[in-house]
Design a protein around this motif. Sequence first.
Motif, PDB file in Angstrom:
ATOM      1  N   LEU A  26       0.835  -1.208   0.000  1.00 38.29           N
ATOM      2  CA  LEU A  26       0.000   0.000   0.000  1.00 38.29           C
ATOM      3  C   LEU A  26       0.867   1.254   0.000  1.00 38.29           C
ATOM      4  O   LEU A  26       0.627   2.203  -0.756  1.00 38.29           O
ATOM      5  CB  LEU A  26      -0.914  -0.011   1.227  1.00 38.29           C
ATOM      6  CG  LEU A  26      -1.791   1.223   1.443  1.00 38.29           C
ATOM      7  CD1 LEU A  26      -2.759   1.403   0.285  1.00 38.29           C
ATOM      8  CD2 LEU A  26      -2.557   1.108   2.763  1.00 38.29           C
ATOM      9  N   LEU A  27       1.906   1.266   0.818  1.00 37.21           N
ATOM     10  CA  LEU A  27       2.794   2.422   0.884  1.00 37.21           C
ATOM     11  C   LEU A  27       3.547   2.616  -0.430  1.00 37.21           C
ATOM     12  O   LEU A  27       3.745   3.752  -0.880  1.00 37.21           O
ATOM     13  CB  LEU A  27       3.780   2.253   2.039  1.00 37.21           C
ATOM     14  CG  LEU A  27       4.716   3.438   2.313  1.00 37.21           C
ATOM     15  CD1 LEU A  27       3.920   4.723   2.519  1.00 37.21           C
ATOM     16  CD2 LEU A  27       5.592   3.147   3.522  1.00 37.21           C
ATOM     17  N   THR A  29       2.439   1.900  -3.388  1.00 38.05           N
ATOM     18  CA  THR A  29       1.524   2.504  -4.373  1.00 38.05           C
ATOM     19  C   THR A  29       1.409   4.008  -4.152  1.00 38.05           C
ATOM     20  O   THR A  29       1.311   4.777  -5.103  1.00 38.05           O
ATOM     21  CB  THR A  29       0.118   1.877  -4.304  1.00 38.05           C
ATOM     22  OG1 THR A  29      -0.431   2.061  -3.004  1.00 38.05           O
ATOM     23  CG2 THR A  29       0.148   0.393  -4.650  1.00 38.05           C
ATOM     24  N   LEU A  30       1.430   4.423  -2.888  1.00 41.36           N
ATOM     25  CA  LEU A  30       1.352   5.850  -2.586  1.00 41.36           C
ATOM     26  C   LEU A  30       2.652   6.573  -2.962  1.00 41.36           C
ATOM     27  O   LEU A  30       2.629   7.733  -3.373  1.00 41.36           O
ATOM     28  CB  LEU A  30       1.049   6.062  -1.101  1.00 41.36           C
ATOM     29  CG  LEU A  30      -0.294   5.505  -0.608  1.00 41.36           C
ATOM     30  CD1 LEU A  30      -0.452   5.731   0.884  1.00 41.36           C
ATOM     31  CD2 LEU A  30      -1.464   6.112  -1.370  1.00 41.36           C
ATOM     32  N   LEU A  31       3.779   5.875  -2.834  1.00 37.22           N
ATOM     33  CA  LEU A  31       5.068   6.466  -3.169  1.00 37.22           C
ATOM     34  C   LEU A  31       5.296   6.553  -4.673  1.00 37.22           C
ATOM     35  O   LEU A  31       5.929   7.488  -5.172  1.00 37.22           O
ATOM     36  CB  LEU A  31       6.207   5.635  -2.554  1.00 37.22           C
ATOM     37  CG  LEU A  31       6.499   5.830  -1.064  1.00 37.22           C
ATOM     38  CD1 LEU A  31       7.496   4.784  -0.591  1.00 37.22           C
ATOM     39  CD2 LEU A  31       7.027   7.229  -0.802  1.00 37.22           C
ATOM     40  N   LEU A  34       0.612   6.650  -7.248  1.00 35.30           N
ATOM     41  CA  LEU A  34      -0.240   7.840  -7.111  1.00 35.30           C
ATOM     42  C   LEU A  34       0.380   9.066  -7.788  1.00 35.30           C
ATOM     43  O   LEU A  34      -0.279   9.705  -8.621  1.00 35.30           O
ATOM     44  CB  LEU A  34      -0.541   8.114  -5.643  1.00 35.30           C
ATOM     45  CG  LEU A  34      -1.516   9.260  -5.360  1.00 35.30           C
ATOM     46  CD1 LEU A  34      -2.855   9.008  -6.040  1.00 35.30           C
ATOM     47  CD2 LEU A  34      -1.712   9.447  -3.855  1.00 35.30           C
ATOM     48  N   VAL A 261      -6.681   8.092  -8.266  1.00 39.98           N
ATOM     49  CA  VAL A 261      -7.132   7.246  -7.155  1.00 39.98           C
ATOM     50  C   VAL A 261      -7.534   5.869  -7.668  1.00 39.98           C
ATOM     51  O   VAL A 261      -7.187   4.837  -7.070  1.00 39.98           O
ATOM     52  CB  VAL A 261      -8.313   7.910  -6.420  1.00 39.98           C
ATOM     53  CG1 VAL A 261      -8.921   6.948  -5.397  1.00 39.98           C
ATOM     54  CG2 VAL A 261      -7.850   9.184  -5.721  1.00 39.98           C
ATOM     55  N   THR A 264      -4.467   3.843  -8.568  1.00 41.74           N
ATOM     56  CA  THR A 264      -3.792   3.393  -7.343  1.00 41.74           C
ATOM     57  C   THR A 264      -4.489   2.169  -6.760  1.00 41.74           C
ATOM     58  O   THR A 264      -3.834   1.194  -6.363  1.00 41.74           O
ATOM     59  CB  THR A 264      -3.762   4.528  -6.304  1.00 41.74           C
ATOM     60  OG1 THR A 264      -3.094   5.657  -6.861  1.00 41.74           O
ATOM     61  CG2 THR A 264      -3.038   4.090  -5.041  1.00 41.74           C
TER      62      THR A 264
END
Length: 305
Positions: A26-27, A29-31, A34, A261, A264
């Motif tokens: 999850l992290l 994907t945010l790094l 996104l 979003v 992601t």
Amino acid sequence: MIEKLSVGGVLGEAWRIYRLHFFKILLLTLLIILPVSVLNGLITDAMTNDSAVKVLFDMLNSGSQSTATAEEVSEAMANAAPRMIPFLLVLAVLLVLADVFTIAVARIGHDEGRHGALSLNYKIGDLTVVNEHEPELVDVGTATEYFTGAIRMLPAWVLTVLAGSVFVFFGFMFMFMPGLIALALLSITVYTVAAEGQKGFKALGKTLRVIIAHPVVVLYFIATFGLTFALANLMSLAISGILAVAGLGESTVAAVAASAVGTTLIYILAAFGNLVMAVVMTNRLDIINYRDRGVGENTGGNEYY
């Protein structure tokens, strides 16, 4: 002895890794995904709103109803091409950067798998290598470490993409199917690069050896790619519907944000497919590597299955 994992073994191990490292994924994907998705949306919007590009797209989208002559379309293409090239180059760079996520997740699958179904329990001469880790080991590295590690592997992947693009280009030039096969080979090779750090034609050749020896790898790829493609289409329809209901269909900011979003979320779900491919490729690469080293020939009966 290295056993060839069954379908159930591959899926079970991929799910174990996905469950244990979900928040790490999850992290990542945010790094990675996104910001890349936001930039991709903004660049695409800027390109399609360029005056010369917009004229060309309007002509092409009108199809058979277009009143433009062939000369006018040709002129529009000549005017739009120089304006599109910078945008397309940036989009290509963003596409490669998105592969950082695939490499990072593949490395998680490779490393955690060494404490589970991908453990290396084998014998070379008088030396026995035994996996002594608990199968539920959670911490093999932080998300930041996998992110930076994937960045370091990016040059090897870029070189491999350039080498593979030669085969893809000529494959599509001569016939559609060879090009499609070359594209699939290149897509699978990212897992070889992640697992072994090989690059260029060497990585492509190693992947081809795996596919020839274990054609089932292609079926895994088709299944995971097909599911990801279906998820992407469903997500796109859902986003379009939500924007339409909310009356934001014409809002560029809302469209870019919603698309980012949605992308992601797709990558979070598709990470399971990446893990499936990482597990099956690492397993098959191990088999080939130890066959190459002669393991099992003079080790008291160790065999490969």
